[in-house]
Structure formats: structure tokens, C-alpha cells
Design an enzyme around this catalytic site. Structure first.
Site, PDB file in Angstrom:
ATOM      1  N   GLU A 256       1.537  -9.095 -15.005  1.00 60.44           N
ATOM      2  CA  GLU A 256       1.008 -10.457 -15.011  1.00 60.44           C
ATOM      3  C   GLU A 256      -0.490 -10.307 -14.800  1.00 60.44           C
ATOM      4  OE1 GLU A 256       2.797 -13.071 -15.579  1.00 60.44           O
ATOM      5  OE2 GLU A 256       4.742 -12.087 -15.508  1.00 60.44           O
ATOM      6  N   CYS A 295      -4.504 -17.509 -11.340  1.00 60.15           N
ATOM      7  CA  CYS A 295      -4.412 -16.932 -12.679  1.00 60.15           C
ATOM      8  C   CYS A 295      -4.075 -18.004 -13.706  1.00 60.15           C
ATOM      9  CB  CYS A 295      -3.345 -15.850 -12.696  1.00 60.15           C
ATOM     10  SG  CYS A 295      -1.771 -16.451 -12.060  1.00 60.15           S
TER      11      CYS A 295
HETATM   12  P1  NAP Z   1      -6.834  -6.004  -9.282  1.00 60.06           P
HETATM   13  O1  NAP Z   1      -8.132  -5.505  -8.828  1.00 60.06           O
HETATM   14  O2  NAP Z   1      -6.347  -5.590 -10.619  1.00 60.06           O
HETATM   15  O3  NAP Z   1      -5.799  -5.572  -8.142  1.00 60.06           O
HETATM   16  C1  NAP Z   1      -4.459  -5.967  -8.202  1.00 60.06           C
HETATM   17  C2  NAP Z   1      -3.624  -5.026  -7.353  1.00 60.06           C
HETATM   18  O4  NAP Z   1      -3.619  -3.729  -7.938  1.00 60.06           O
HETATM   19  C3  NAP Z   1      -4.140  -4.838  -5.930  1.00 60.06           C
HETATM   20  O5  NAP Z   1      -3.036  -4.725  -5.064  1.00 60.06           O
HETATM   21  C4  NAP Z   1      -4.886  -3.519  -6.021  1.00 60.06           C
HETATM   22  O6  NAP Z   1      -4.972  -2.867  -4.774  1.00 60.06           O
HETATM   23  C5  NAP Z   1      -3.989  -2.764  -6.962  1.00 60.06           C
HETATM   24  N1  NAP Z   1      -4.638  -1.658  -7.643  1.00 60.06           N
HETATM   25  C6  NAP Z   1      -5.942  -1.533  -7.982  1.00 60.06           C
HETATM   26  N2  NAP Z   1      -6.131  -0.353  -8.634  1.00 60.06           N
HETATM   27  C7  NAP Z   1      -4.922   0.264  -8.684  1.00 60.06           C
HETATM   28  C8  NAP Z   1      -4.458   1.511  -9.210  1.00 60.06           C
HETATM   29  N3  NAP Z   1      -5.286   2.347  -9.818  1.00 60.06           N
HETATM   30  N4  NAP Z   1      -3.157   1.815  -9.062  1.00 60.06           N
HETATM   31  C9  NAP Z   1      -2.286   0.976  -8.465  1.00 60.06           C
HETATM   32  N5  NAP Z   1      -2.675  -0.211  -7.945  1.00 60.06           N
HETATM   33  C10 NAP Z   1      -3.973  -0.569  -8.066  1.00 60.06           C
HETATM   34  O7  NAP Z   1      -6.745  -7.583  -9.272  1.00 60.06           O
HETATM   35  P2  NAP Z   1      -7.211  -8.573  -8.102  1.00 60.06           P
HETATM   36  O8  NAP Z   1      -8.695  -8.525  -8.104  1.00 60.06           O
HETATM   37  O9  NAP Z   1      -6.474  -8.299  -6.847  1.00 60.06           O
HETATM   38  O10 NAP Z   1      -6.671  -9.966  -8.634  1.00 60.06           O
HETATM   39  C11 NAP Z   1      -7.376 -10.807  -9.511  1.00 60.06           C
HETATM   40  C12 NAP Z   1      -6.811 -10.730 -10.900  1.00 60.06           C
HETATM   41  O11 NAP Z   1      -5.400 -10.923 -10.865  1.00 60.06           O
HETATM   42  C13 NAP Z   1      -7.334 -11.817 -11.804  1.00 60.06           C
HETATM   43  O12 NAP Z   1      -7.695 -11.255 -13.031  1.00 60.06           O
HETATM   44  C14 NAP Z   1      -6.165 -12.767 -11.989  1.00 60.06           C
HETATM   45  O13 NAP Z   1      -6.157 -13.471 -13.191  1.00 60.06           O
HETATM   46  C15 NAP Z   1      -5.005 -11.855 -11.869  1.00 60.06           C
HETATM   47  N6  NAP Z   1      -3.823 -12.596 -11.415  1.00 60.06           N
HETATM   48  C16 NAP Z   1      -2.801 -12.795 -12.282  1.00 60.06           C
HETATM   49  C17 NAP Z   1      -1.662 -13.487 -11.892  1.00 60.06           C
HETATM   50  C18 NAP Z   1      -0.513 -13.724 -12.819  1.00 60.06           C
HETATM   51  O14 NAP Z   1       0.553 -14.105 -12.339  1.00 60.06           O
HETATM   52  N7  NAP Z   1      -0.666 -13.527 -14.107  1.00 60.06           N
HETATM   53  C19 NAP Z   1      -1.579 -13.979 -10.581  1.00 60.06           C
HETATM   54  C20 NAP Z   1      -2.633 -13.758  -9.722  1.00 60.06           C
HETATM   55  C21 NAP Z   1      -3.754 -13.047 -10.153  1.00 60.06           C
HETATM   56  P3  NAP Z   1      -6.330  -2.986  -3.907  1.00 60.06           P
HETATM   57  O15 NAP Z   1      -6.471  -4.414  -3.529  1.00 60.06           O
HETATM   58  O16 NAP Z   1      -6.050  -2.107  -2.744  1.00 60.06           O
HETATM   59  O17 NAP Z   1      -7.424  -2.508  -4.789  1.00 60.06           O
END
Ligand code: NAP
Length: 514
Positions: A256, A295
């Protein structure tokens, strides 16, 4: 400062490093630290699969549904604490914290109720048996069985509660143990909830594992048969898809990711009226709820050319009434972004989209209440306008994860659909109109590029559930850039945690499956 430990292999364990610090986004004050350095993640996953998986699979669907109900009760009993954590760590006003906290509890309760009605144990039949031999003496019955692996749930920072429980509900109901990895910036709330559930002892041993802090090594610990359910940015999703466990070993992944969702005003509503008013109300709500950190938030507002100036004026006037600042001040209606890093990212996004846009509401001129613009992560709402949306590719491509939307005029319905599709696959589009034919046509035009199409006609203007609200009854996910995933949608959500198999045999033998 509190150190938040991890719950692995049946015990709370501290990481051996300093870890990452979680902060109050208003003051920058350190609140807690998370770390998992030195944990034996492969052993933790192995324990979850063996102990948790076996215990959950020994129960019927209805028995597991009852467990979800008890988890929801534990969370309800502790909700005041969660609001306090959300205020301090996410900087949200109470109403916005509720979207996350109550949304999580509601979704769990929904799956508890839905699962209570399932009579099966061990597997679910997938349709009736079909005949294979001419005389009917040999048949095939499709069944779905829970995977024997675990579900690794990786969540985004904006929904530490809902993001966790909307995944946990369907996984646990399916009989699959979960390993929860919350986003670091807001891990405190997920940690507190998991700690309360574990302390209450309502889940069997091994059903729930919590790893806070860095994700290093987590995917390496997965094995064929596991499921990876990810929410976050499309950049991170692309990294995970390329990981050998997913790319080579067949770990099933649901993603997602981000989305340039749109709201579309019907041509019939260009001169104003109930549908126009509903669009304005919803656009303002979507820009400001959780400071636009959803999101599903409306990022692009498509209106007939004749309605552009009227819509700009109405939305800007409503945004001018929103007081922004420290959510501890009762006058404040919109709190903070989650971190200074997000603040800087959003400000950079606003500046990038501004080039080629007109500024219809300038958030940069808003005075913050009880918040220092040099320290806090508060960003006031913005409305940009792209009078020639075909010539502004960035407005269809860059997701600014904050309180900003871009208003765009369209020439005719075909042009509006074209613009909607320039989001390259989105979670949701909403359509505002009193013209039944236009609503129906829009639904069919947008359904292949949007996971959800939300129709708002005047008679539903007060009762509709909201463009950005994800209801567990309805599919959540979207094609293309939105990740291609599918979550929720009632019992459809269980498919991710089951494997389908075709069982072939003589009819009297197949009957014994039940
Ligand atoms: P993110 O930076 O991609 O991080 C998401 C999750 O992935 C965090 O738990 C992060 O951990 C983890 N992560 C980061 N790098 C990783 C890796 N190499 N391997 C495994 N896990 C890893 O996203 P975010 O900044 O938290 O969230 C914002 C984004 O999420 C926005 O683009 C938004 O649109 C999207 N979003 C989508 C939905 C949906 O349902 N479609 C819902 C909510 C948000 P750390 O925090 O420890 O880095």
C-alpha cells in the site's frame, strides 16, 4: 526518556545500541528511544511461525474472531493513554488522533464480528465442487488454507494504530502469527498498544511479535510461506520487491503506497448547489485532517472550467478559518506534521509544486498558535491552482504528504478522466454530482485506475463515510503507483493470508474434507 523494548521469542528484549529517538513534533523534545541491535531475528521469526502459527491454526475462525474481540476490549480500556501518546508523539488534535485510534479499534471489532459468523475450521471452501470426469465420479474442490508462515507487518508513520490493527485483524483471523514493525517516528503508540495486549494475555504465545527501530535484517529473516504486508512510500516498496526473499523465494508481498487521489466535481454542479458544497467541504476536510498525512487524502481537485474561480474562492475561505498550531491549545483545529523531517519534506514539496501553479491559499502567511515555526513541525494548509493542468506534470506525480491540494479545471468529462488517470493508479477518487448518469459513468471510467470510487450525491452529502476514510467493509488499495495491493473489503482481506489449492478426488472422498 523511555526506552521501548522489543517483544521477541516470548520475552521483552532491549537492543544493544543507542537506537533512534522519537520526538515531540511541537517542541522537538526527546520522548523515547527504539532499538533492536543484536536481536536474533531469524530465531524470533522461527518461534513465531512454530509456536504462534500452531496455536492459531488449532482454533476455528470463530474462536480466533473472539480473540480479536478481546484485543479490541483491551485497547478500548486503555484508550486515554493512547490519546496522550498521539498528542505528544504525533502532534495531532484529538479528532485526528481518533481517526487512527478509534479507526484501529473499529476495524478490529468489525473483523471480530465478521469472523464470529464463520463456521469453518482449518480451511475455507472456495466455491462449490466442479466435475472433472464425464460421469461425475471425479471432481475438484478448491479450498483456501492459512499460510504456515508468519505475516510481517511493516507500517507507515501516519497511522501507528489503524495501520497496525487493520493488518493484524485479517491476519490473526486467518490463523497467521504477526510480526509487527511500526514506523520509527511514531512507534510509541504501536508499542503501548502491543504491550497492553500482551500484558492482558489474550493471544496465544507466539501470535504477536514486536520489533521496533531499524528494519535491517528483517526481510532476511523471512522464509517461503511468509507474507509481507507493507505500507509506506513507493520507493521503499520498490526496494522490498527487489529483496531476494520476495523476488526469488516467493514471499508474498502486499504493498500500500502513495497516491495522487482526486476529487471530481460533475459538470452539472459547476454553478454551485449541494454537490458543489459537498466537494468544498470534503476538500477542506481532506487537506486538514491529520494535516494531510493520509495516503487517501485529496491531492487534486478537478472541477469544470466554469467552476474554477468559484471553487478556489470557497475552499480558500474555509481554509482561512482553520487555526493551526499546538494541539494543546483548544482553539487549534489542525496540529502538526509528525516530525521536523516531514516538515522539511513537505515544505520542499510545496515549493516544487508552486513553480507552475498559482497560489490560491498561501499557508506561508498563516500565524501558528503556540508553535515556533523554527522548531515545530507545523505547516498551515495550502491550496494551489493549475489553470493548465496538462502542462503541470509534477502536480500529477509528486505526493506532498501534508496539507496541500491542487485545484485543476477540466474541459469536459473525458478530459477529467484523463487527468484523474495521470495519477498513475490511485487509492481513491470521489465524484460530486446530482447527475446519476455522470456518477455511474465516472465509476466505470475510474474503477480500473482507482481502488475505490466514492460517489457523493446530494442525498448522501451528510451520510457518506468520507473520501479519505477507509472502511473495513470496502476494499483498500489501488493499482499502479498506489502499490497494486488489496486490503480490507470484508472477508476479501483473508485471501492475502491464505493459499488456494485445488483438491481433486472422488466426490465421496472430497466430502470428508468438511
Ligand atoms: P516509508 O519511509 O516508506 O516507511 C514505511 C515503513 O517501512 C516504515 O516502517 C519504515 O521503517 C520501513 N522501512 C523503511 N526502509 C525499509 C527497508 N529498507 N526495509 C524494510 N522496511 C523499511 O514511508 P513513511 O514515510 O513511513 O510513510 C509515508 C508514506 O506512506 C507516504 O508515501 C504515504 O502515502 C504512504 N502511506 C500509504 C498508505 C496506504 O494505505 N496506501 C497508508 C499510509 C501511508 P522506519 O520508520 O524505521 O524507517
Amino acid at each position: 526518556m523511555e526506552r521501548l523494548h522489543n517483544y521477541v521469542a516470548g520475552q521483552w528484549q532491549a537492543g544493544q545500541g543507542d537506537g533512534a529517538v522519537l520526538r515531540d513534533p511541537l517542541s522537538g523534545a526527546a520522548l523515547a528511544a527504539v532499538d533492536n541491535t543484536g536481536l536474533d531475528l531469524p530465531a524470533a521469526c522461527d518461534w513465531a511461525r512454530r509456536t504462534g502459527g500452531a496455536a492459531l491454526r488449532a482454533l476455528s475462525y470463530a474462536e480466533r474472531a473472539a480473540l480479536l474481540g478481546r484485543v479490541a476490549e483491551v485497547l478500548q480500556a486503555n484508550r486515554d493513554k493512547y490519546y496522550d501518546i498521539a498528542l505528544r508523539n504525533s502532534g495531532t488534535v484529538k479528532q485526528d488522533s481518533a481517526v487512527d485510534i478509534e479507526g484501529g479499534i473499529y476495524t478490529l471489532s468489525y473483523y471480530a464480528k465478521l469472523g464470529a459468523g464463520l463456521a469453518e475450521r482449518g480451511f475455507r471452501a472456495d466455491g462449490p465442487a466442479d466435475t472433472l470426469a464425464r460421469d461425475g465420479a471425479y471432481q475438484v474442490q478448491h479450498i483456501a488454507v492459512p499460510v504456515r508462515g508468519l505475516a510481517l507487518l511493516i507500517n507507515a508513520f501516519n497511522f501507528p494504530s489503524w495501520g497496525l490493527w487493520e493488518k493484524a485483524g485479517p491476519a490473526l483471523l486467518s490463523g497467521v502469527p504477526i510480526v509487527v514493525k511500526p514506523a520509527t517516528a511514531t512507534a510509541w503508540l504501536a508499542h503501548a498498544m502491543v504491550a497492553d495486549v500482551l500484558a492482558a494475555g489474550v493471544l496465544p504465545a507466539g501470535a504477536l511479535t514486536l520489533v521496533c527501530g531499524s528494519s535491517a535484517g528483517l526481510l532476511d529473516a523471512l522464509a517461503p510461506g511468509d507474507v509481507l504486508s507493507f505500507t509506506g512510500s513507493s520507493d521503499t516498496a520498490a526496494l522490498l520487491r527487489a529483496h531476494p526473499r520476495v523476488a526469488r523465494d516467493g514471499v508474498r508481498m502486499n504493498a500500500e503506497t502513495d497516491s495522487l487521489n482526486c476529487a471530481l466535481l460533475g459538470p452539472d454542479a459547476a454553478e454551485g448547489g449541494a454537490a458543489f458544497d459537498a466537494l468544498v467541504r470534503e476538500a477542506v476536510r481532506e487537506i486538514t485532517v491529520k494535516s494531510g498525512q493520509k495516503c487517501t487524502a485529496i491531492r487534486r481537485i478537478l472541477v469544470p472550467r466554469a467552476a474554477y474561480a468559484r471553487a478556489a474562492e470557497a475552499i480558500a475561505a474555509a481554509l482561512a478559518d482553520i487555526a493551526v498550531g499546538d494541539p494543546r491549545n483548544p482553539a487549534v483545529r489542525m496540529g502538526s506534521l509528525v516530525s521536523r523531517a516531514q516538515h522539511d519534506d513537505v515544505q520542499a514539496g510545496i515549493q516544487a509544486l508552486r513553480a507552475g501553479s498559482e497560489v490560491l491559499f498561501d499557508g506561508g502567511r498563516v500565524q501558528l498558535l503556540d508553535a515556533d515555526p523554527a522548531i515545530s513541525a507545523c505547516v498551515a494548509p495550502w491550496l494551489l491552482g493549475a489553470p493548465d493542468p496538462d502542462a503541470h506534470p509534477l502536480a500529477h506525480d509528486r505526493e506532498v504528504f501534508g496539507p496541500l491540494a491542487t485545484l485543476m479545471p477540466y474541459r469536459d468529462a473525458g478530459h477529467a478522466y484523463e487527468l484523474a488517470r495521470r495519477g498513475q493508479g490511485s487509492l481513491v477518487a470521489s465524484v460530486y454530482s446530482d447527475d446519476t448518469a455522470f456518477l455511474a459513468r465516472s465509476a466505470l471510467e475510474l474503477a480500473d485506475s482507482h481502488g475505490r470510487v466514492h460517489l457523493v450525491s446530494p442525498e448522501a452529502a451528510r451520510t457518506h463515510t468520507g473520501h479519505g476514510n477507509v472502511m473495513p467493509q470496502a476494499l483498500h488499495g489501488g493499482p499502479g503507483r498506489a502499490g497494486g495491493g488489496e486490503e480490507l473489503g470484508g472477508l476479501r482481506a483473508l485471501a492475502l493470508y491464505h493459499r488456494r489449492a485445488a483438491i481433486q478426488g472422488a466426490p465421496q472422498r472430497l466430502q470428508a474434507l468438511a
